[in-house]
Design a protein around this motif. Structure first.
Motif, PDB file in Angstrom:
ATOM      1  N   VAL A 140       0.910  -1.298  -0.011  1.00  0.00           N
ATOM      2  CA  VAL A 140       0.038   0.190   0.122  1.00  0.00           C
ATOM      3  C   VAL A 140       0.940   1.211   0.075  1.00  0.00           C
ATOM      4  N   GLY A 141       0.795   1.910  -1.156  1.00  0.00           N
ATOM      5  CA  GLY A 141       1.445   3.350  -1.484  1.00  0.00           C
ATOM      6  C   GLY A 141       1.312   4.365  -0.207  1.00  0.00           C
ATOM      7  N   SER A 142       2.175   5.367  -0.222  1.00  0.00           N
ATOM      8  CA  SER A 142       1.904   6.340   0.628  1.00  0.00           C
ATOM      9  C   SER A 142       0.825   7.439   0.318  1.00  0.00           C
ATOM     10  N   ASP A 143       0.187   7.352  -0.893  1.00  0.00           N
ATOM     11  CA  ASP A 143      -0.663   8.165  -1.532  1.00  0.00           C
ATOM     12  C   ASP A 143      -2.091   7.461  -1.464  1.00  0.00           C
ATOM     13  N   ASP A 144      -2.182   6.263  -0.669  1.00  0.00           N
ATOM     14  CA  ASP A 144      -3.332   5.561  -0.637  1.00  0.00           C
ATOM     15  C   ASP A 144      -4.530   6.253   0.092  1.00  0.00           C
ATOM     16  N   LEU A 145      -5.551   6.406  -0.640  1.00  0.00           N
ATOM     17  CA  LEU A 145      -6.667   7.295  -0.247  1.00  0.00           C
ATOM     18  C   LEU A 145      -6.475   8.679   0.452  1.00  0.00           C
ATOM     19  N   ALA A 146      -5.461   9.361  -0.231  1.00  0.00           N
ATOM     20  CA  ALA A 146      -5.045  10.641   0.305  1.00  0.00           C
ATOM     21  C   ALA A 146      -6.160  11.649   0.084  1.00  0.00           C
ATOM     22  N   GLU A 147      -6.921  11.368  -0.756  1.00  0.00           N
ATOM     23  CA  GLU A 147      -8.266  12.383  -1.257  1.00  0.00           C
ATOM     24  C   GLU A 147      -9.145  12.155   0.026  1.00  0.00           C
ATOM     25  N   LEU A 148      -9.243  11.219   0.651  1.00  0.00           N
ATOM     26  CA  LEU A 148     -10.032  11.126   1.942  1.00  0.00           C
ATOM     27  C   LEU A 148      -9.631  11.770   3.034  1.00  0.00           C
ATOM     28  N   ASN A 149      -8.297  11.678   3.149  1.00  0.00           N
ATOM     29  CA  ASN A 149      -7.604  12.702   4.099  1.00  0.00           C
ATOM     30  C   ASN A 149      -7.909  14.309   3.802  1.00  0.00           C
ATOM     31  N   ASP A 150      -7.594  14.495   2.563  1.00  0.00           N
ATOM     32  CA  ASP A 150      -7.982  15.879   2.251  1.00  0.00           C
ATOM     33  C   ASP A 150      -9.505  16.209   2.416  1.00  0.00           C
ATOM     34  N   ALA A 151     -10.372  15.447   2.060  1.00  0.00           N
ATOM     35  CA  ALA A 151     -11.666  15.953   2.314  1.00  0.00           C
ATOM     36  C   ALA A 151     -12.071  16.186   3.560  1.00  0.00           C
ATOM     37  N   LEU A 152     -11.392  15.531   4.669  1.00  0.00           N
ATOM     38  CA  LEU A 152     -11.829  15.614   5.925  1.00  0.00           C
ATOM     39  C   LEU A 152     -10.684  16.793   6.814  1.00  0.00           C
ATOM     40  N   GLY A 153      -9.731  17.082   6.003  1.00  0.00           N
ATOM     41  CA  GLY A 153      -8.905  17.979   6.652  1.00  0.00           C
ATOM     42  C   GLY A 153      -7.766  17.493   7.674  1.00  0.00           C
ATOM     43  N   ALA A 154      -7.536  16.230   7.414  1.00  0.00           N
ATOM     44  CA  ALA A 154      -6.864  15.430   7.945  1.00  0.00           C
ATOM     45  C   ALA A 154      -5.068  15.508   7.573  1.00  0.00           C
ATOM     46  N   PRO A 155      -4.204  15.036   8.403  1.00  0.00           N
ATOM     47  CA  PRO A 155      -2.885  15.093   7.758  1.00  0.00           C
ATOM     48  C   PRO A 155      -2.977  13.895   6.736  1.00  0.00           C
ATOM     49  N   PRO A 156      -1.648  14.017   5.933  1.00  0.00           N
ATOM     50  CA  PRO A 156      -1.647  12.747   5.216  1.00  0.00           C
ATOM     51  C   PRO A 156      -1.539  11.409   5.702  1.00  0.00           C
ATOM     52  N   PRO A 157      -2.056  10.211   5.008  1.00  0.00           N
ATOM     53  CA  PRO A 157      -1.810   8.864   5.658  1.00  0.00           C
ATOM     54  C   PRO A 157      -0.587   8.476   6.203  1.00  0.00           C
ATOM     55  N   GLN A 158       0.524   8.882   5.635  1.00  0.00           N
ATOM     56  CA  GLN A 158       1.853   8.827   5.853  1.00  0.00           C
ATOM     57  C   GLN A 158       2.810   9.515   5.760  1.00  0.00           C
ATOM     58  N   PRO A 159       3.749   9.849   7.079  1.00  0.00           N
ATOM     59  CA  PRO A 159       4.760  10.987   6.739  1.00  0.00           C
ATOM     60  C   PRO A 159       5.642  11.012   5.723  1.00  0.00           C
ATOM     61  N   ARG A 160       6.020   9.813   5.221  1.00  0.00           N
ATOM     62  CA  ARG A 160       7.184   9.468   4.264  1.00  0.00           C
ATOM     63  C   ARG A 160       6.824   8.865   3.199  1.00  0.00           C
ATOM     64  N   ARG A 161       7.521   9.153   1.970  1.00  0.00           N
ATOM     65  CA  ARG A 161       6.858   8.568   0.773  1.00  0.00           C
ATOM     66  C   ARG A 161       7.325   7.153   0.894  1.00  0.00           C
ATOM     67  N   TRP A 162       6.489   6.276   0.106  1.00  0.00           N
ATOM     68  CA  TRP A 162       6.320   4.917   0.149  1.00  0.00           C
ATOM     69  C   TRP A 162       5.863   4.468  -1.274  1.00  0.00           C
ATOM     70  N   PHE A 210      -8.403   9.910  14.413  1.00  0.00           N
ATOM     71  CA  PHE A 210      -9.900   9.977  13.902  1.00  0.00           C
ATOM     72  C   PHE A 210     -10.688   9.805  14.998  1.00  0.00           C
ATOM     73  N   SER A 211     -11.790  10.460  15.267  1.00  0.00           N
ATOM     74  CA  SER A 211     -12.825  10.319  16.160  1.00  0.00           C
ATOM     75  C   SER A 211     -13.936  10.806  15.519  1.00  0.00           C
ATOM     76  N   LEU A 212     -15.308  10.335  15.762  1.00  0.00           N
ATOM     77  CA  LEU A 212     -16.571  10.913  15.462  1.00  0.00           C
ATOM     78  C   LEU A 212     -16.818  12.494  16.005  1.00  0.00           C
ATOM     79  N   GLN A 213     -16.341  12.773  17.104  1.00  0.00           N
ATOM     80  CA  GLN A 213     -16.570  14.002  17.877  1.00  0.00           C
ATOM     81  C   GLN A 213     -15.482  14.903  17.152  1.00  0.00           C
ATOM     82  N   LYS A 214     -14.123  14.517  16.812  1.00  0.00           N
ATOM     83  CA  LYS A 214     -13.252  15.528  16.252  1.00  0.00           C
ATOM     84  C   LYS A 214     -13.459  15.828  14.931  1.00  0.00           C
ATOM     85  N   TYR A 215     -13.962  15.042  14.155  1.00  0.00           N
ATOM     86  CA  TYR A 215     -14.271  14.981  12.741  1.00  0.00           C
ATOM     87  C   TYR A 215     -15.745  15.290  12.326  1.00  0.00           C
ATOM     88  N   GLU A 216     -16.522  15.798  13.277  1.00  0.00           N
ATOM     89  CA  GLU A 216     -17.945  15.783  13.112  1.00  0.00           C
ATOM     90  C   GLU A 216     -18.383  16.674  12.187  1.00  0.00           C
TER      91      GLU A 216
END
Length: 247
Positions: A140-162, A210-216
């Motif tokens: 699973v590469g470091s860009d996996d589902l990165a658009e989901l993180n972007d949509a929720l305003g979350a940090p990238p799924p992996q801090p380093r390139r893979w 991730f939590s329901l409250q933090k990302y409500e």
């Protein structure tokens, strides 16, 4: 029939069916994932048939390894996640597979090392493979589902390139030779916010805080998008590598 409110969708996902191993049947009908153009099982089977010893890294609940049977008499699986280890031992016991929680300590022990969506400790793999032995891994590469993180305003799924290039360099530095390399970004389409939440709960490293409250608020916004469009599509990141240890 009335539509459920976003908070009801969230609560339903939070109390959804539990998962053992890497089974995602709970998401059937709620999300549609596309596989890469290659078939990891179809590539693994002929390698297993001509080997007398196999090591499967991060076997999960042992689902895939069991599907690849018959297995060599000397087959070892590694699974360190406490939630998965008992399930792996129960599932793989009929095949005579020993399930460890840590990598074996020996050298030149296995003709084949498998790792599907698991770790890739290249120095240990080079140590454990016999000369002429094969590694087959789907990562699973470091860009996996990165658009989901972007949509929720979350940090990238992996801090380093893979990715395929990084892994190739690491394997070659460990004295191995890459003989097959492929990389793709197949789509994953969510049709229901419950699938998004269940994905994030069962793959906690996607959004580590991730939590329901933090990302409500962000979840409510994504719920509206899914209801308006009927779907929300992101891209997975998969790459396949086959390498050998030269004799």
């Amino acid at each position: 029939m009335r539509s459920s409110r976003p908070d009801e969708d969230h609560n339903a996902a939070a109390t959804g069916a539990s998962m053992t191993g890497w089974e995602f049947a709970w998401m059937d009908g709620l999300a549609v994932a596309s596989e890469p153009s290659w078939s990891y099982p179809d590539l693994a089977r002929p390698l297993i048939r001509r080997c007398a010893s196999v090591l499967d890294l991060d076997t999960g609940g042992g689902e895939l390894l069991a599907e690849l049977a018959p297995l060599p008499a000397h087959t070892v699986a590694v699974e360190s996640w406490a939630r998965n280890t008992p399930a792996a031992r129960e599932r793989l016991a009929p095949f005579g597979v020993e399930v460890l929680t840590e990598l074996p300590a020996g050298e030149d022990e296995f003709e084949l090392v498998l790792s599907r969506h698991g770790r890739l400790p290249v120095a240990d793999i080079a140590r454990l493979l016999r000369p002429g032995g094969i590694l087959l891994s789907q990562q699973v590469g470091s860009d996996d589902l990165a658009e989901l993180n972007d949509a929720l305003g979350a940090p990238p799924p992996q801090p380093r390139r893979w990715d395929a290039q990084v892994v190739t360099a690491a394997l070659e530095a460990a004295g191995m030779r890459v003989i097959d390399l492929r990389e793709e970004h197949p789509p994953l389409t969510f049709h229901d916010i419950r699938a998004v939440i269940h994905q994030l709960r069962t793959v906690p490293w996607q959004i580590r805080d991730f939590s329901l409250q933090k990302y409500e608020r962000e979840l409510a916004r994504l719920t509206a998008i899914i209801r308006a469009r009927g779907e929300f599509t992101v891209r997975a990141h998969r790459f396949l590598v086959q390498a050998d240890r030269p004799t």
